[in-house]
Scaffold this active site. Structure first.
Site, PDB file in Angstrom:
ATOM      1  N   CYS A   1     -11.077  43.942   7.038  1.00  0.00           N
ATOM      2  CA  CYS A   1     -11.796  44.838   6.122  1.00  0.00           C
ATOM      3  C   CYS A   1     -12.686  44.018   5.185  1.00  0.00           C
ATOM      4  O   CYS A   1     -13.715  43.508   5.622  1.00  0.00           O
ATOM      5  CB  CYS A   1     -10.814  45.738   5.390  1.00  0.00           C
ATOM      6  SG  CYS A   1     -11.596  47.185   4.633  1.00  0.00           S
TER       7      CYS A   1
ATOM      8  N   HIS B   1      -7.746  48.025  10.082  1.00  0.00           N
ATOM      9  CA  HIS B   1      -6.536  47.445   9.504  1.00  0.00           C
ATOM     10  C   HIS B   1      -5.414  47.358  10.540  1.00  0.00           C
ATOM     11  O   HIS B   1      -4.545  48.233  10.601  1.00  0.00           O
ATOM     12  CB  HIS B   1      -6.072  48.282   8.308  1.00  0.00           C
ATOM     13  CG  HIS B   1      -6.912  48.134   7.092  1.00  0.00           C
ATOM     14  ND1 HIS B   1      -6.714  47.142   6.157  1.00  0.00           N
ATOM     15  CD2 HIS B   1      -7.982  48.845   6.679  1.00  0.00           C
ATOM     16  CE1 HIS B   1      -7.613  47.244   5.200  1.00  0.00           C
ATOM     17  NE2 HIS B   1      -8.406  48.269   5.497  1.00  0.00           N
TER      18      HIS B   1
ATOM     19  N   GLU C   1      -2.908  45.567  10.364  1.00  0.00           N
ATOM     20  CA  GLU C   1      -1.643  45.311   9.663  1.00  0.00           C
ATOM     21  C   GLU C   1      -0.979  46.572   9.131  1.00  0.00           C
ATOM     22  O   GLU C   1       0.188  46.550   8.703  1.00  0.00           O
ATOM     23  CB  GLU C   1      -1.885  44.332   8.502  1.00  0.00           C
ATOM     24  CG  GLU C   1      -2.420  44.939   7.221  1.00  0.00           C
ATOM     25  CD  GLU C   1      -3.896  45.301   7.227  1.00  0.00           C
ATOM     26  OE1 GLU C   1      -4.421  45.686   6.177  1.00  0.00           O
ATOM     27  OE2 GLU C   1      -4.534  45.196   8.294  1.00  0.00           O
TER      28      GLU C   1
END
Length: 252
Positions: free
Chosen positions: A91, A180, A182
């Site tokens: 990001c 994202h 994660e």
């Protein structure tokens, strides 16, 4: 052999999430530098196997409000230009990669993306060591209003989406993703409904889709991140795995 992964955290609300589990599962140790809390950003990645730059709500040149960003950009430049270790920018981290090497990032540009989004693999992805063999479209979790609007000249564009053409890029051994990997579905459930509505999304739909695609998201991005760690663990002197595309180096 180096067994640590350096992670720069830019925002307390955008932590490493499940990257920590994926790193430790490979026998590596994450070292998190909380730059937003005043922890100093290293000048180089010396002693680490890889560098990861996390997200945040600021633009990559918001130096007044985020005074650690110049040091982070310099770390990024030193690492990528020196081909010291592989880099993953997430990001804001991807935006830092683009900005540092001459691209453009604009705030609140285009339409926002929030929740599960379909990404399209572009032709250069077929030879990229992180993406080769993936289906032509894959889901990912998004949470952004700002985006990269122009790539650096040496960047390879790997993925796009309907609302954001620059979803994944590579410069040398530096990868940047607007999305994202994660973030797990459990994290999506904590997002504020009022914020989702303000961005034009139905909170119930966003959570339901994240739950429905949870296994697919886990399988896809744990595998891609595992390939990133494979590159990080290559013995010194082995060179890069062979891949093609502008800006890449191919083994002789």
């Amino acid at each position: 052999m180096t067994t640590t992964v350096l992670i720069i955290e830019n925002d307390p609300g955008s932590g490493p999430g499940r990257l920590l589990d994926w790193i430790t599962a490979r026998g590596l140790t994450p070292v998190v530098v909380r730059a937003h809390a005043g922890e100093p950003v290293p000048a180089d990645p010396d002693g680490h196997a890889a560098l990861i730059l996390l997200g945040g709500g600021m633009l990559p040149d918001a130096d007044t409000d985020s005074p650690w960003l110049p040091a982070e950009r310099e770390l990024l430049r030193t690492t990528v230009e020196g081909d010291q270790v592989p880099v993953l920018g997430i990001c804001l981290g991807a935006q830092l990669l683009a900005h540092t090497f001459g691209g453009e990032v604009l705030g609140k540009h285009g339409l926002p993306e929030k929740g599960v989004t379909e990404l399209t693999l572009l032709p250069d992805a077929q030879a990229d060591p992180l993406l080769a063999g993936l289906p032509s479209t894959v889901p990912a979790i998004e949470s952004h209003q700002d985006q990269i609007t122009r790539l650096p000249d040496e960047a390879v564009l790997l993925m796009s989406s309907e609302r954001c053409p620059h979803q994944m890029l590579r410069i040398g051994r530096g990868w940047g993703v607007q999305f994202h990997p994660e973030v797990a579905a459990e994290r999506v459930r904590t997002w504020k409904p009022d914020t989702l509505r303000a961005w034009g999304f139905d909170p119930d739909d966003v959570v339901a889709e994240a739950d429905r695609r949870a296994d697919e998201l886990e399988q896809t991005w744990s595998a891609v991140f595992g390939r990133f760690l494979d590159i990080a663990l290559l013995p010194p002197g082995r060179g890069r795995p062979g891949w093609t595309g502008t800006g890449a180096t191919v083994d002789a």
